[in-house]
Design an enzyme around this catalytic site. Structure first.
Site, PDB file in Angstrom:
ATOM      1  NE  ARG A 119      -7.017   3.715  -7.007  1.00 41.18           N
ATOM      2  CZ  ARG A 119      -6.173   3.233  -6.319  1.00 41.18           C
ATOM      3  NH1 ARG A 119      -5.568   1.957  -6.423  1.00 41.18           N
ATOM      4  NH2 ARG A 119      -5.074   4.064  -5.760  1.00 41.18           N
ATOM      5  CB  THR A 131     -12.034  -5.164  -3.395  1.00 45.46           C
ATOM      6  OG1 THR A 131     -11.034  -4.590  -5.076  1.00 45.46           O
ATOM      7  CG2 THR A 131     -13.098  -5.950  -3.867  1.00 45.46           C
ATOM      8  CB  THR A 132     -10.292  -3.173   1.203  1.00 46.03           C
ATOM      9  OG1 THR A 132      -9.359  -3.947   0.407  1.00 46.03           O
ATOM     10  CG2 THR A 132      -9.719  -3.389   2.217  1.00 46.03           C
ATOM     11  CD1 TRP A 133     -13.130   2.998   2.079  1.00 45.54           C
ATOM     12  CD2 TRP A 133     -12.693   3.711   0.189  1.00 45.54           C
ATOM     13  NE1 TRP A 133     -13.175   4.569   2.371  1.00 45.54           N
ATOM     14  CE2 TRP A 133     -13.043   4.428   1.023  1.00 45.54           C
ATOM     15  CE3 TRP A 133     -12.541   4.318  -0.933  1.00 45.54           C
ATOM     16  CZ2 TRP A 133     -13.031   6.262   0.970  1.00 45.54           C
ATOM     17  CZ3 TRP A 133     -11.932   5.664  -1.351  1.00 45.54           C
ATOM     18  CH2 TRP A 133     -12.437   6.418  -0.721  1.00 45.54           C
ATOM     19  CG  HIS A 141     -11.521  -9.267  -8.442  1.00 45.96           C
ATOM     20  ND1 HIS A 141     -12.288  -7.883  -7.914  1.00 45.96           N
ATOM     21  CD2 HIS A 141     -10.476 -10.269  -7.364  1.00 45.96           C
ATOM     22  CE1 HIS A 141     -11.270  -8.142  -6.906  1.00 45.96           C
ATOM     23  NE2 HIS A 141     -10.537  -9.137  -6.146  1.00 45.96           N
ATOM     24  NE  ARG A 194       0.246   1.369  -2.795  1.00 53.24           N
ATOM     25  CZ  ARG A 194       1.036   2.006  -2.406  1.00 53.24           C
ATOM     26  NH1 ARG A 194       1.852   3.083  -3.088  1.00 53.24           N
ATOM     27  NH2 ARG A 194       0.668   2.943  -4.110  1.00 53.24           N
ATOM     28  CB  SER A 236      -2.814  -0.454  -6.411  1.00 56.31           C
ATOM     29  OG  SER A 236      -3.596  -0.467  -5.441  1.00 56.31           O
TER      30      SER A 236
HETATM   31  P1  A3P Z   1      -3.024   1.732  -3.091  1.00 57.78           P
HETATM   32  O1  A3P Z   1      -2.192   0.668  -3.457  1.00 57.78           O
HETATM   33  O2  A3P Z   1      -2.471   2.940  -3.944  1.00 57.78           O
HETATM   34  O3  A3P Z   1      -2.932   2.532  -1.438  1.00 57.78           O
HETATM   35  P2  A3P Z   1      -8.182  -3.791  -3.257  1.00 57.78           P
HETATM   36  O4  A3P Z   1      -8.876  -3.357  -2.144  1.00 57.78           O
HETATM   37  O5  A3P Z   1      -9.246  -3.831  -4.460  1.00 57.78           O
HETATM   38  O6  A3P Z   1      -7.391  -4.695  -3.073  1.00 57.78           O
HETATM   39  O7  A3P Z   1      -7.312  -2.356  -3.679  1.00 57.78           O
HETATM   40  C1  A3P Z   1      -6.672  -1.742  -2.529  1.00 57.78           C
HETATM   41  C2  A3P Z   1      -6.121  -0.340  -2.366  1.00 57.78           C
HETATM   42  O8  A3P Z   1      -7.610   0.616  -1.928  1.00 57.78           O
HETATM   43  C3  A3P Z   1      -5.329   0.106  -1.818  1.00 57.78           C
HETATM   44  O9  A3P Z   1      -4.532   1.320  -2.676  1.00 57.78           O
HETATM   45  C4  A3P Z   1      -5.559   0.550  -0.357  1.00 57.78           C
HETATM   46  O10 A3P Z   1      -4.213   1.119   0.316  1.00 57.78           O
HETATM   47  C5  A3P Z   1      -6.783   1.705  -1.421  1.00 57.78           C
HETATM   48  N1  A3P Z   1      -7.482   1.090   0.354  1.00 57.78           N
HETATM   49  C6  A3P Z   1      -7.758   0.642   1.473  1.00 57.78           C
HETATM   50  N2  A3P Z   1      -8.878  -0.075   2.112  1.00 57.78           N
HETATM   51  C7  A3P Z   1      -9.172   1.739   1.792  1.00 57.78           C
HETATM   52  C8  A3P Z   1      -9.319   2.555   2.342  1.00 57.78           C
HETATM   53  N3  A3P Z   1     -10.516   2.202   3.183  1.00 57.78           N
HETATM   54  N4  A3P Z   1      -9.637   4.009   2.080  1.00 57.78           N
HETATM   55  C9  A3P Z   1      -9.203   3.947   0.975  1.00 57.78           C
HETATM   56  N5  A3P Z   1      -8.300   3.360  -0.187  1.00 57.78           N
HETATM   57  C10 A3P Z   1      -8.676   2.157   0.763  1.00 57.78           C
END
Ligand code: A3P
Length: 326
Positions: free
Chosen positions: A158, A71-73, A136, A292, A166
């Protein structure tokens, strides 16, 4: 994570509704099943407020996902893509991603905006057209107020095993030093995940709602995967830009515009920004906890073969015939 609100935030109407729903007590709070999806009680109020009061605009963009799917990405990439057209109007040189976390820039409908108010103030978002929201909720629940609207929905999916791992890391970090710390394990989370009685679960229903939606209405629902974004980021970001109506021009591509956005939104760059090192979301979650490893297949470091097999069987059974490959 459920936002920190008590049951006293529920309207009388919601309390009556909840009493008629299937419910379950997990280690964080009480969950209930509304329209096939499990919500913590207070979040359900946000869902109902949204369904009753949200007035879509045709230019709205909604970024959807199951928690911990990227989501964040997706938020960062979308903001960065849309920001290109505003570049000339900006009076300062700071990119929005440098001064706010992607979750601050793209608020959640049910977890933030509509959580405490049935009529949240959306004027700040209106100043930037298009408005960008996130959710969500499964597609059918989201679609209630979107009927006949032309707004665009982007879903990021994912691998289920990486989502589980995660999520476990996220909970370990965010629930540290709270009274529920220590009351859950990867095994207990695995069980909830597989049973489907999980915040915003079942996972497969969430994914399938958007997958089917994208097949039925590809102009308005785009289905993306975290794994594709990792494997072929250039192709995927161009696909996203086209869907959002802001494709890269030849000139932009030629001058490295695609790579600049990928670099800006990279895990490495975002984690290096002060706002993501020390800031917190409106729900008091540390911005740093959203970043992470960002790897495909990290589940291999955590799940035992029995867990792997059980999840593979679930995937096989639930996604059979859907055309969706994991
Ligand atoms: P991991 O815990 O496997 O590292 P969400 O954004 O939906 O909460 O998901 C979080 C997951 O996306 C985490 O995975 C995090 O590290 C990863 N993530 C967050 N920002 C990212 C980015 N810019 N590029 C790639 N993965 C990213």
């Amino acid at each position: 994570l459920p936002p920190p609100l008590g049951e006293n935030y529920l309207s009388e109407e919601s309390k009556t509704l909840i009493s008629s729903l299937l419910s379950y007590q997990d280690f964080v709070g009480k969950l209930c099943n509304y329209q096939g999806c499990w919500y913590f009680y207070n979040t359900l109020q946000g869902v109902i407020n949204f369904q009753k009061n949200f007035k879509p605009q045709d230019t709205d963009i909604i970024l959807a996902s199951f928690p911990k799917s990227g989501t964040t990405w997706l938020k960062a990439l979308t903001i960065a893509l849309l920001e290109r057209s505003k570049k000339n109007d900006r009076s300062c040189d700071h990119h929005p991603l440098e001064s706010d976390n992607p979750h601050g820039l793209v608020p959640f409908l049910e977890l933030s905006l509509y959580l405490q108010s049935s009529t949240p103030d959306l004027t700040n978002l209106s100043s930037s057209s298009p408005r960008v929201f996130s959710t969500h909720m499964p597609l059918h629940t989201l679609q209630v107020p979107l009927k006949d609207s032309l707004c665009k929905v982007v879903y990021v999916c994912r691998n289920l095993k990486d989502v589980l791992v995660s999520n476990w890391h996220f909970k370990c970090t965010t629930l540290k030093n709270t009274k529920v710390e220590g009351s859950f394990t990867l095994e207990s989370m695995f069980d909830s995940f597989c049973s489907g009685v999980d915040f915003f679960g079942p996972f497969w229903e969430n994914v399938l709602s958007y997958w089917r939606g994208s097949l039925e209405d590809p102009e308005h629902v785009l289905f993306m995967t975290y794994e594709d974004l990792k494997a072929e980021p250039r192709g995927q970001i161009k696909r996203l830009a086209e869907f959002l109506g802001c494709p890269f021009s030849e000139q932009e591509e030629g001058s490295g515009g695609v790579d600049k956005i990928l670099e800006l939104c990279s895990l490495r760059n975002l984690t290096s920004l002060e706002i993501n090192k020390s800031g917190k979301t409106s729900n008091k979650v540390c911005n740093s906890s959203f970043f992470r490893k960002g790897e495909v297949g990290d589940w291999k470091n955590h799940l035992i073969p029995e867990m792997e097999n059980k999840i593979d069987n679930i995937v096989e059974e639930k996604f059979k015939g859907s055309g969706l490959k994991f």
